[in-house]
Write a protein that holds these residues in place. Structure first.
Motif, PDB file in Angstrom:
ATOM      1  N   TYR A  74      -4.589  15.165  35.665  1.00  0.00           N
ATOM      2  CA  TYR A  74      -4.014  13.953  36.256  1.00  0.00           C
ATOM      3  C   TYR A  74      -4.285  13.942  37.753  1.00  0.00           C
ATOM      4  O   TYR A  74      -4.485  14.986  38.377  1.00  0.00           O
ATOM      5  CB  TYR A  74      -2.495  13.905  36.035  1.00  0.00           C
ATOM      6  CG  TYR A  74      -2.069  13.824  34.588  1.00  0.00           C
ATOM      7  CD1 TYR A  74      -1.933  12.601  33.953  1.00  0.00           C
ATOM      8  CD2 TYR A  74      -1.789  14.979  33.862  1.00  0.00           C
ATOM      9  CE1 TYR A  74      -1.527  12.528  32.625  1.00  0.00           C
ATOM     10  CE2 TYR A  74      -1.391  14.908  32.539  1.00  0.00           C
ATOM     11  CZ  TYR A  74      -1.259  13.681  31.928  1.00  0.00           C
ATOM     12  OH  TYR A  74      -0.864  13.614  30.609  1.00  0.00           O
ATOM     13  N   ASN A 103      -2.946   6.818  30.850  1.00  0.00           N
ATOM     14  CA  ASN A 103      -2.253   8.094  31.041  1.00  0.00           C
ATOM     15  C   ASN A 103      -2.004   8.413  32.521  1.00  0.00           C
ATOM     16  O   ASN A 103      -2.549   9.371  33.061  1.00  0.00           O
ATOM     17  CB  ASN A 103      -3.046   9.223  30.374  1.00  0.00           C
ATOM     18  CG  ASN A 103      -3.069   9.094  28.863  1.00  0.00           C
ATOM     19  OD1 ASN A 103      -2.140   8.559  28.267  1.00  0.00           O
ATOM     20  ND2 ASN A 103      -4.135   9.560  28.243  1.00  0.00           N
ATOM     21  N   GLY A 105       0.564   9.670  33.856  1.00  0.00           N
ATOM     22  CA  GLY A 105       1.284  10.923  34.058  1.00  0.00           C
ATOM     23  C   GLY A 105       2.363  10.803  35.111  1.00  0.00           C
ATOM     24  O   GLY A 105       3.277   9.986  35.002  1.00  0.00           O
ATOM     25  N   ALA A 122       0.771   0.372  32.897  1.00  0.00           N
ATOM     26  CA  ALA A 122       0.598   1.808  32.681  1.00  0.00           C
ATOM     27  C   ALA A 122       0.692   2.114  31.190  1.00  0.00           C
ATOM     28  O   ALA A 122       1.721   1.870  30.570  1.00  0.00           O
ATOM     29  CB  ALA A 122       1.648   2.590  33.458  1.00  0.00           C
ATOM     30  N   GLU A 124       0.936   5.032  28.852  1.00  0.00           N
ATOM     31  CA  GLU A 124       1.236   6.468  28.885  1.00  0.00           C
ATOM     32  C   GLU A 124       1.478   6.995  27.474  1.00  0.00           C
ATOM     33  O   GLU A 124       2.271   6.444  26.728  1.00  0.00           O
ATOM     34  CB  GLU A 124       2.461   6.739  29.757  1.00  0.00           C
ATOM     35  CG  GLU A 124       2.863   8.197  29.843  1.00  0.00           C
ATOM     36  CD  GLU A 124       1.705   9.099  30.236  1.00  0.00           C
ATOM     37  OE1 GLU A 124       1.381  10.013  29.454  1.00  0.00           O
ATOM     38  OE2 GLU A 124       1.115   8.877  31.320  1.00  0.00           O
ATOM     39  N   TYR A 148       4.218   2.635  25.945  1.00  0.00           N
ATOM     40  CA  TYR A 148       3.989   3.924  25.307  1.00  0.00           C
ATOM     41  C   TYR A 148       2.825   3.799  24.333  1.00  0.00           C
ATOM     42  O   TYR A 148       2.977   3.360  23.190  1.00  0.00           O
ATOM     43  CB  TYR A 148       5.260   4.376  24.573  1.00  0.00           C
ATOM     44  CG  TYR A 148       5.096   5.644  23.751  1.00  0.00           C
ATOM     45  CD1 TYR A 148       5.566   5.703  22.442  1.00  0.00           C
ATOM     46  CD2 TYR A 148       4.471   6.772  24.276  1.00  0.00           C
ATOM     47  CE1 TYR A 148       5.433   6.848  21.670  1.00  0.00           C
ATOM     48  CE2 TYR A 148       4.328   7.924  23.523  1.00  0.00           C
ATOM     49  CZ  TYR A 148       4.805   7.957  22.231  1.00  0.00           C
ATOM     50  OH  TYR A 148       4.655   9.099  21.468  1.00  0.00           O
ATOM     51  N   ASP A 150      -1.709   5.186  23.861  1.00  0.00           N
ATOM     52  CA  ASP A 150      -2.846   5.944  24.373  1.00  0.00           C
ATOM     53  C   ASP A 150      -4.093   5.078  24.300  1.00  0.00           C
ATOM     54  O   ASP A 150      -4.539   4.715  23.204  1.00  0.00           O
ATOM     55  CB  ASP A 150      -3.040   7.220  23.556  1.00  0.00           C
ATOM     56  CG  ASP A 150      -4.025   8.197  24.203  1.00  0.00           C
ATOM     57  OD1 ASP A 150      -4.858   7.749  24.997  1.00  0.00           O
ATOM     58  OD2 ASP A 150      -3.947   9.395  23.901  1.00  0.00           O
TER      59      ASP A 150
END
Length: 401
Positions: A74, A103, A105, A122, A124, A148, A150
């Motif tokens: 990251y 991601n 982070g 984002a 994540e 949430y 990927d």
């Protein structure tokens, strides 16, 4: 029954229960996306509980990482984050363009993007980082949304049930209010992130299939990727016949499809490494990534992959692209064959006539062709007045190598 994300109040987690699939967005989303061009203006405040379609997908697609607990790199340096934002802003044409961050982070780059007046979504995949990103979202007055999922597991090509962090782009983009634009228009959004070191090649192939078939994120237009990649894989992407040990089908396909620009080179040591628990790994625990790093080089390259507006033509389309892929794979499997030999193996058309049209010598090695030469060869065969039937098995090989 909704399923709250660990560490967050139930009202901050919108999630459909187990079954066909689940979708999880963080934040009450009171603010809308001010200043984002039409089609991007619908905020996540308009979301309702929604099931992700499951038909046609599997829990664990073959191209996904086998070791899901593998530590990830990251951006953890504020100085590096500031540098990256300056580069991205300089490269951007539209000051209001939306960033999709993969991601994030600990959110160091996220915060730098927000401070530059950018709007960020984002994505994540590690639940541990979600509370911090949600806290950041509350402070920036509607300029950040947290989801949430990927990015690298978006739209798996296999069949089965879809569960977070795997996501369907159609569902995600619909809820974000991102609309498709014609291929000839400017890039609809910019993606920024770091390719997972252990799965770079598989992810690059997966993205290629999405790009050429105009599916997944590329069904929304010429989505621009701004990604950190290992130096070794970058060298393969830009390789030419002058680098025969690196030159491969992957090189040809990316160079035909995209403008590839090197934006920045950064030592691998500049990045922080976090485990699945969300804790930064100490040097002694970096061994798995260090082993990878020894194989691929000591630097990470920030590259920009912008699909070309003239990629698709009358003879190379999102329908017949798989034949182009197959042609290239066959050519590079027999790297030492002459061009004439390959023409006689690939198609029943008049090889001499094809060579005359593309102005190439049949005695040259197939790997002496440049990327655009391969595209010209394919299109010339496709538009031949003779039989357009290619000589290969009716059963195409698996989509992902």
């Amino acid at each position: 029954m909704s399923v709250p994300v660990a560490g967050l109040p139930a009202r901050l987690a919108l999630s459909a229960s187990a079954g066909a699939g689940r979708f999880c967005v963080l934040g009450s989303g009171v603010e809308r996306w001010r200043g984002v061009r039409a089609g991007h203006r619908r905020g996540l405040s308009d979301l309702h509980l929604q099931l992700v379609p499951s038909q046609g997908f599997r829990d664990s697609p073959s191209w996904l990482p086998k070791y899901r607990s593998e530590p990830k790199s990251y951006v953890t340096s504020p100085k590096l984050a500031t540098t990256l934002v300056q580069i991205l802003k300089k490269e951007g044409k539209n000051p209001d363009q939306l960033f999709l961050e993969c991601n994030p982070g600990p959110g160091i780059l996220t915060q730098a993007l927000l401070e530059s007046k950018a709007k960020v979504i984002a994505l994540e995949s590690n639940r541990t980082f979600l509370p911090h990103l949600e806290s950041l979202r509350k402070k920036v007055n509607g300029k950040l949304e947290v989801v949430y999922c990927d990015f690298f597991k978006m739209d798996p090509r296999n069949f089965g049930i879809v569960k977070p962090p795997i996501m369907i782009s159609e569902t995600l983009f619909r809820h974000l209010g991102i609309e498709a634009v014609p291929w000839s228009e400017d890039t609809p959004l910019r993606v920024v992130g770091i390719f997972p070191a252990k799965n770079e090649k598989k992810i690059l192939w997966k993205l290629l299939y999405d790009l050429y078939s105009s599916t997944s994120v590329y069904s929304y237009g010429r989505v621009e990727l701004n990604m950190f990649i290992t130096e070794r894989e970058y060298e393969k992407l830009v390789a030419s016949p002058q680098n025969p040990h690196l030159y491969q089908a992957l090189s040809v396909l990316w160079q035909v499809a995209c403008k590839i620009k090197l934006l920045h080179v950064e030592p691998w040591s500049s990045f922080g490494v976090y485990g699945q628990s969300g804790r930064q790994e100490k040097l002694k625990n970096k061994k798995p990534l260090e082993q990878i790093n020894k194989q691929v080089g000591q630097n990470m390259c920030l590259i920009q992959l912008t699909p070309l507006p003239n990629l698709f033509t009358e003879n190379l389309t999102s329908v017949n692209y798989d034949v182009f892929f197959h042609m290239l794979k066959q050519c590079f499997m027999k790297r030492n064959f002459k061009l004439m030999d390959h023409l006689q193996l690939l198609s029943p058309v008049n090889a001499t006539a094809i060579l005359k049209q593309i102005e190439k010598n049949g005695d040259m090695k197939i790997t002496d062709l440049h990327p655009q030469d391969f595209k010209q060869l394919f299109e010339t065969i496709e538009c031949s007045k003779e039989s357009c039937r290619w000589l290969f098995d009716d059963c195409m090989e698996e989509m992902i190598m």
